[in-house]
Design a protein around this motif. Structure first.
Motif, PDB file in Angstrom:
ATOM      1  N   ALA A   1      40.364  55.480  43.211  1.00  0.00           N
ATOM      2  CA  ALA A   1      39.717  54.190  43.439  1.00  0.00           C
ATOM      3  C   ALA A   1      38.498  53.892  42.600  1.00  0.00           C
ATOM      4  CB  ALA A   1      39.099  54.092  44.828  1.00  0.00           C
ATOM      5  N   VAL A   2      37.611  54.904  41.851  1.00  0.00           N
ATOM      6  CA  VAL A   2      36.644  54.683  41.256  1.00  0.00           C
ATOM      7  C   VAL A   2      37.320  54.256  39.762  1.00  0.00           C
ATOM      8  CG1 VAL A   2      34.752  55.895  39.885  1.00  0.00           C
ATOM      9  CG2 VAL A   2      35.243  56.398  42.229  1.00  0.00           C
ATOM     10  N   TRP A   3      38.238  54.996  39.148  1.00  0.00           N
ATOM     11  CA  TRP A   3      38.860  54.693  38.061  1.00  0.00           C
ATOM     12  C   TRP A   3      39.491  53.234  38.125  1.00  0.00           C
ATOM     13  CZ3 TRP A   3      41.860  60.012  39.010  1.00  0.00           C
ATOM     14  CH2 TRP A   3      40.602  61.167  38.492  1.00  0.00           C
ATOM     15  N   CYS A   4      39.821  52.744  38.970  1.00  0.00           N
ATOM     16  CA  CYS A   4      40.636  51.449  39.277  1.00  0.00           C
ATOM     17  C   CYS A   4      39.715  50.283  39.625  1.00  0.00           C
ATOM     18  CB  CYS A   4      41.966  51.518  40.065  1.00  0.00           C
ATOM     19  SG  CYS A   4      42.949  52.617  39.724  1.00  0.00           S
ATOM     20  N   VAL A   5      38.971  50.565  40.507  1.00  0.00           N
ATOM     21  CA  VAL A   5      38.186  49.259  41.192  1.00  0.00           C
ATOM     22  C   VAL A   5      36.970  49.022  40.260  1.00  0.00           C
ATOM     23  CG1 VAL A   5      36.576  48.634  43.021  1.00  0.00           C
ATOM     24  CG2 VAL A   5      38.509  49.827  43.514  1.00  0.00           C
ATOM     25  N   ILE A   6      36.155  49.965  39.528  1.00  0.00           N
ATOM     26  CA  ILE A   6      34.848  49.947  38.913  1.00  0.00           C
ATOM     27  C   ILE A   6      35.512  48.828  37.544  1.00  0.00           C
ATOM     28  CG2 ILE A   6      33.156  50.864  37.734  1.00  0.00           C
ATOM     29  CD1 ILE A   6      32.608  52.713  39.862  1.00  0.00           C
ATOM     30  N   PRO A   7      36.556  49.382  36.878  1.00  0.00           N
ATOM     31  CA  PRO A   7      36.793  48.838  35.698  1.00  0.00           C
ATOM     32  C   PRO A   7      37.381  47.296  35.922  1.00  0.00           C
ATOM     33  CG  PRO A   7      37.907  50.815  35.801  1.00  0.00           C
ATOM     34  CD  PRO A   7      37.225  50.728  36.941  1.00  0.00           C
ATOM     35  N   GLY A   8      37.971  47.266  37.115  1.00  0.00           N
ATOM     36  CA  GLY A   8      38.676  45.908  37.504  1.00  0.00           C
ATOM     37  C   GLY A   8      37.351  44.949  37.887  1.00  0.00           C
ATOM     38  N   VAL A   9      36.140  45.407  38.693  1.00  0.00           N
ATOM     39  CA  VAL A   9      35.313  44.354  38.880  1.00  0.00           C
ATOM     40  C   VAL A   9      34.513  44.120  37.541  1.00  0.00           C
ATOM     41  CG1 VAL A   9      32.867  44.368  40.228  1.00  0.00           C
ATOM     42  CG2 VAL A   9      35.128  45.249  41.303  1.00  0.00           C
ATOM     43  N   LYS A  10      34.322  45.180  36.665  1.00  0.00           N
ATOM     44  CA  LYS A  10      33.714  44.667  35.303  1.00  0.00           C
ATOM     45  C   LYS A  10      34.495  43.593  34.766  1.00  0.00           C
ATOM     46  CE  LYS A  10      31.380  49.247  34.704  1.00  0.00           C
ATOM     47  NZ  LYS A  10      31.603  50.362  33.886  1.00  0.00           N
ATOM     48  N   ALA A  11      35.644  43.630  34.830  1.00  0.00           N
ATOM     49  CA  ALA A  11      36.616  42.602  34.249  1.00  0.00           C
ATOM     50  C   ALA A  11      36.465  41.375  35.046  1.00  0.00           C
ATOM     51  CB  ALA A  11      37.925  43.041  33.989  1.00  0.00           C
ATOM     52  N   ALA A  12      36.255  41.308  36.111  1.00  0.00           N
ATOM     53  CA  ALA A  12      36.237  40.016  36.887  1.00  0.00           C
ATOM     54  C   ALA A  12      34.769  39.432  36.610  1.00  0.00           C
ATOM     55  CB  ALA A  12      36.158  40.521  38.377  1.00  0.00           C
ATOM     56  N   ILE A  13      33.953  40.327  36.445  1.00  0.00           N
ATOM     57  CA  ILE A  13      32.356  39.616  36.021  1.00  0.00           C
ATOM     58  C   ILE A  13      32.342  39.082  34.736  1.00  0.00           C
ATOM     59  CG2 ILE A  13      30.122  40.657  35.223  1.00  0.00           C
ATOM     60  CD1 ILE A  13      30.427  43.003  37.396  1.00  0.00           C
ATOM     61  N   GLN A  14      33.206  39.565  33.759  1.00  0.00           N
ATOM     62  CA  GLN A  14      33.385  38.671  32.451  1.00  0.00           C
ATOM     63  C   GLN A  14      33.886  37.167  32.778  1.00  0.00           C
ATOM     64  OE1 GLN A  14      32.004  40.106  29.777  1.00  0.00           O
ATOM     65  NE2 GLN A  14      31.587  41.673  31.182  1.00  0.00           N
TER      66      GLN A  14
END
Length: 985
Positions: A783-796
């Motif tokens: 979950a850490v490896w998938c959710v955090i990069p996903g949220v960072k991409a969404a912030i962009q």
């Protein structure tokens, strides 16, 4: 395998004139004149955000119950009110005169009928499409008031409507009802009796039965009817009777044409489990008798065939069969009897006779001795033995099933010879089509290990039903997923099954298997299944009706495969029917079954399939053509949109089709058209109040790469009133892979988890749903490896306010939430529903809803761990939130109920107490008596509102709710709850 997943889910009408007589009454109905919502008539108002107070009046289509009439001329659907009364809407698909391709020919006729407030609509068309019958339940307010009066009875009404004229007939105290199949000349209706004061459990359960002639309205009353059923053609009505003292009990057959009744059997026994053979040429029934010497009822089987003036009645009484029927057993009342296809044999259940324990006569010497020894009260206890193949908790869940279990018996009618088909350990027997053979699945030798590590095995046997003889087919057959299960051909002589990454067909008469996929240039192993199982397969979509071909899908395409292993179309290889799935990243997910009564897939007819764009999230319906006795390779795309294209149905006797369409901000609507769907027009109007409120401004796809290199996507839902360049508070929600919900509509309502995405986007929140894929032995870190990069991409994207992000998940998603807040501080608030928090302690707990041990979930299901914690300490500790509790800095709201039967309540307590000990910001809410998800509507409402208050405080800067800041003392709880009730000041 057991998942931790928890499921997330009306216009007020004047009720019929209470002065109407109780008898059936003919009404010259004018339902088109019913008044619609007065507020809507007053003119449009500026849309506003949805409030939880708006939920009660929300109107919606009960989508599973949308139905085309058999002739395709009408579409009917229930429009319900969340906390109020509903209506049944019946609309002509073309002014009542639908053309062959479903095109409308003018203004359509629409009729609307009140159906009360039960929320469980019941309606049925006659086979010719000329009539509809439906239940009208008591009004919502009336039912709620009656619920407060113990013993108060309310009854449904039944309306029978002539669709051509709109005239309706109303029947009071309506129970079960049924049109007479293909004939469509009669309707039978059971009239519910009021419960008499002092009624006993053994009193007759029979009711009066009305036989209503549709054209003339003539009614025949049949008294004291227990069970009744029409044959498929609608020629015969079989029914049983049950009277006080059983003196009038019997079995009868009534001709729909002549109204003549034939007495088939009379006895002072109870007749039950009446069932017709599908073709309607025979039926069978049980008659049961209680014997004070036995706990088990004794049964007799009756089969009726050669229907006509003098039907042949076959009666088998095992008490009179001392030669072939096993001693100490009887015919079971818990399995319905049935005929073989050729009417030469009867199949039924058999059970062990259990004697009634003899008790000491009061005042006798034995009774006095028992009292002296203090043995009159039995202990209340459970013995948990390490050799139990099923946990005692599992046995408790299955206790009723175990007590009512029966084995299969078979009677050769001509020779009056009985055969037992499965033995004491073989608890699963399936009669294959055409009843030449039966398949027995025996898991008894592997049951203990299956319940420990979750890996499933079974021994397989074939029973020749001509002789009753059984032979072993396979030993220790591995089931990595349901797709590998043996599945019969329509002729009942072949079985397709999965083994070691390939599909095989077993020819039963020759006792030979052949691989049917090993030469195909594709893999049918589901490589995207990341559970700890070996070579799970993609599914078989079905057999052709001639039993020569199968449809099997790989991860993308649908293949036509020869059952003989030589390839389809008589050639040397299988045929890829869809072709473009893999190169264009389109998943052909499943085949639409348009004929619920089909016996295999008709190879002379086109196939309709579901289409889904893996990276575009488009969805649609495709058609594979047929000609010259084979399917034609290549898919014709009929509907392909940036929307959620869902169900597809066909009128039984017409080329009229209905399919559904929705997106996140547009409620599910149904469209009616011809075979190519190009001409389809919208028929329904869902959520008539929707325009009053604000909705999400749109959706976006966010592509990203996980920390482990997996290409993933997330669905980003814009808030209502979205303005480019402005950032918004955001909730991140997840549960494994959910980006496919980009176009899924969720109606505003309270839910079992408190979560409703539509309510949040309407109130100014953005919503982001990232996908999670898993690595073995690292479910939390995945979950850490998938959710955090996903949220960072969404912030962009510029939509998300990175300083005001909250996260929420329930069950397995609750676990991901509890774990994520130990690994990152990027979230300002978190809500975890029913989270597992300590994998080591939970491993040895029990999934009480099913009674199984949690270890199987960890090793073969969602846990994705390879062994028990004693062999894998690092992985269990690394992925357990409670062992990282010191790192939590995110305010956390926990929902965990004290009767949670999926994730033990102690998991929530353990995490709460650890956070409390460290003085972390945490509040846990528990609804007493509730299970894994909330069931009581008042609790759903309360938690839905509280969770939004929590997020509003941290993400929007609204005032903090006192229950979060200060808590609520026990002595003040009643006042707190009363203050928050709807309508309270």
């Amino acid at each position: 395998m057991f998942l931790l997943l928890c499921a997330c889910s009306q216009l007020l009408f004047a009720q019929p004139d209470s002065a109407k007589p109780a008898a059936a009454k003919l009404n010259a109905a004018n339902p088109d004149a019913m008044k619609h919502d007065s507020a809507a008539a007053a003119g449009p108002k500026k849309p506003r955000p949805m409030s939880w107070k708006d939920i009660a009046s929300w109107k919606y289509i009960n989508t599973p119950n949308v139905m085309l009439s058999p002739d395709g001329k009408w579409l009917a659907w229930p429009l319900l009110t969340t906390e109020g009364d509903g209506e049944l809407i019946i609309k002509a698909t073309g002014d009542g005169k639908a053309t062959g391709d479903g095109k409308a020919t003018g203004d359509t006729v629409t009729r609307r009928y009140p159906i009360g407030g039960s929320g469980q609509p019941s309606f049925a068309f006659s086979e010719d499409g000329q009539w509809i019958a439906f239940k009208q339940s008591p009004a919502y307010k009336e039912a709620r008031a009656a619920a407060k009066t113990p013993g108060k009875q309310l009854f449904d009404k039944l309306l029978l409507v002539n669709l051509a004229t709109g005239q309706s007939t109303t029947f009071e105290k309506a129970g079960d009802y049924a049109f007479n199949g293909k004939a469509a000349t009669c309707l039978v209706l059971s009239l519910v009796r009021e419960k008499a004061a002092g009624a006993k459990p053994d009193d007759p359960k029979s009711n009066d039965l009305l036989l209503i002639e549709l054209k003339t309205g003539k009614i025949q009353d049949i008294g004291s009817v227990g069970e009744f059923m029409w044959d498929k053609p609608g020629t015969w009505l079989a029914y049983t009777t049950e009277t006080a003292g059983k003196t009038g009990n019997g079995l009868y057959l009534l001709s729909a044409a002549t109204r003549q009744t034939t007495v088939l059997d009379n006895d002072k026994m109870t007749y039950k489990s009446l069932g017709w053979k599908e073709e309607g040429d025979a039926f069978a029934v049980l008659k049961m008798k209680k014997d004070s010497s036995w706990k088990t009822e004794k049964g007799i089987v009756i089969g009726v065939k050669d229907l006509g003036p003098s039907p042949k009645v076959v009666v088998y009484d095992p008490a009179k069969d001392s030669v072939s029927f096993p001693k100490g057993m009887t015919v079971s009342g818990n399995r319905a009897p049935r005929w073989s296809d050729d009417l030469s044999r009867l199949f039924f259940g058999i059970a062990t006779l259990k004697p009634e324990k003899k008790r000491a006569t009061p005042g006798s010497a034995a009774d006095s001795a028992a009292k002296k020894d203090g043995d009159t009260v039995k202990p209340d206890m459970i013995i948990w033995n390490g050799r139990d193949t099923r946990l005692q908790s599992r046995q408790q869940v299955e206790e009723t099933q175990d007590k009512e279990f029966s084995w299969y018996g078979m009677l050769d009618v001509a020779g009056n010879h009985f055969s037992r088909l499965n033995d004491s350990t073989q608890r699963s027997l399936t009669l294959l089509p055409k009843t030449h053979y039966a398949l027995v699945e025996d898991r008894s030798a592997y049951e203990l290990d299956m319940n420990l590590d979750g890996q499933s095995y079974e021994d397989l046997y074939i029973v020749d039903l001509a002789t009753g003889r059984q032979r072993k087919w396979m030993e220790k057959f591995y089931l990595p997923s349901f797709a590998s299960e043996p599945r019969s051909s329509p002729d009942g002589k072949k079985l397709v099954y999965g083994l070691d990454g390939h599909y095989y067909v077993y020819d039963i008469p020759s006792d030979r298997s052949v691989s049917i996929t090993d030469k195909i240039p594709s893999s049918f192993v589901n490589t995207e299944d990341d559970h700890n199982v070996q070579k799970p397969l993609t599914p078989v979509l079905g057999w052709s009706s001639d039993s020569k071909y199968l449809l099997i899908k790989d991860l993308w395409d649908i293949w036509e495969v020869s059952a003989g292993g030589g390839g389809a179309n008589g050639g040397g290889g299988a045929v890829n029917l869809t072709r473009n799935g893999r190169p264009e990243h389109i998943r052909y997910q499943y085949r639409y079954v348009l004929d619920p009564e089909e016996k295999g897939i008709d190879i002379t007819q086109p196939i309709y399939v579901s289409m889904y764009g893996e990276w575009t999230k488009k969805s649609g319906i495709g058609r594979i053509g047929s000609g010259k006795g084979v399917w034609q390779a290549g898919v014709e795309s009929l509907v392909w949109e940036d929307a959620g294209i869902g169900s597809l149905s066909k009128a039984k006797h017409a080329t009229v089709y209905a399919f559904s369409r929705e997106d996140f901000s547009k409620p599910t609507e149904f469209f009616v058209g011809g075979p190519l769907l190009k001409d389809a027009v919208q028929a329904t109007h869902n959520a008539p109040l929707a325009d009053r409120y604000t909705w999400s401004a749109g959706v976006r796809l966010v592509n990203y790469v996980s920390d482990k290199g997996d290409s993933l996507q997330g669905a980003l839902f814009l808030p209502a009133g979205y303005e480019q360049g402005k950032k918004y508070p955001t909730i991140v929600y997840y549960y494994e892979k959910l980006s496919q919900t980009l176009h899924s509509y969720v109606r505003p309502d309270y839910s079992r988890t408190g979560w409703n995405p539509t309510m949040y986007t309407s109130n100014g929140y953005a919503l982001f749903i990232p996908d999670i894929v898993y690595k073995i032995n690292d479910p939390g870190m995945s979950a850490v490896w998938c959710v955090i990069p996903g949220v960072k991409a969404a912030i962009q994207t510029g939509v998300i306010d990175e300083q005001h992000i909250g996260i929420h998940g329930h069950s397995w998603g609750g676990y991901q939430t509890a774990f994520l807040v130990t690994q990152t501080d990027m979230f300002k608030a978190a809500a975890a529903g029913a989270p597992l928090t300590d994998m080591i302690s939970m491993y040895d707990m029990i999934y009480w809803n099913a009674g199984v041990g949690d270890m199987a979930i960890f090793e073969a299901s969602q846990g994705r761990l390879t062994s028990g914690p004693w062999d894998n300490w690092d992985a269990y500790r690394r992925n357990s939130p409670v062992y990282h509790v010191k790192d939590v800095r995110t305010p956390l709201l926990i929902l965990h109920n004290d009767k949670d039967g999926a994730v033990d309540f102690e998991q929530g307590i353990e995490y709460y107490n650890a956070l409390r000990r460290l003085k972390k910001p945490v509040t846990m809410i528990t609804y007493r008596g509730e299970n894994h998800g909330l069931a009581k509507r008042e609790n759903m409402r309360d938690y839905s509102i509280r969770m939004m208050e929590f997020f509003d405080y941290y993400l929007k800067g609204k005032p903090a709710p006192e229950w979060w800041i200060k808590g609520v003392d026990r002595v003040d709880m009643d006042e707190e709850l009363e203050r928050r009730l709807p309508g309270a000041n």
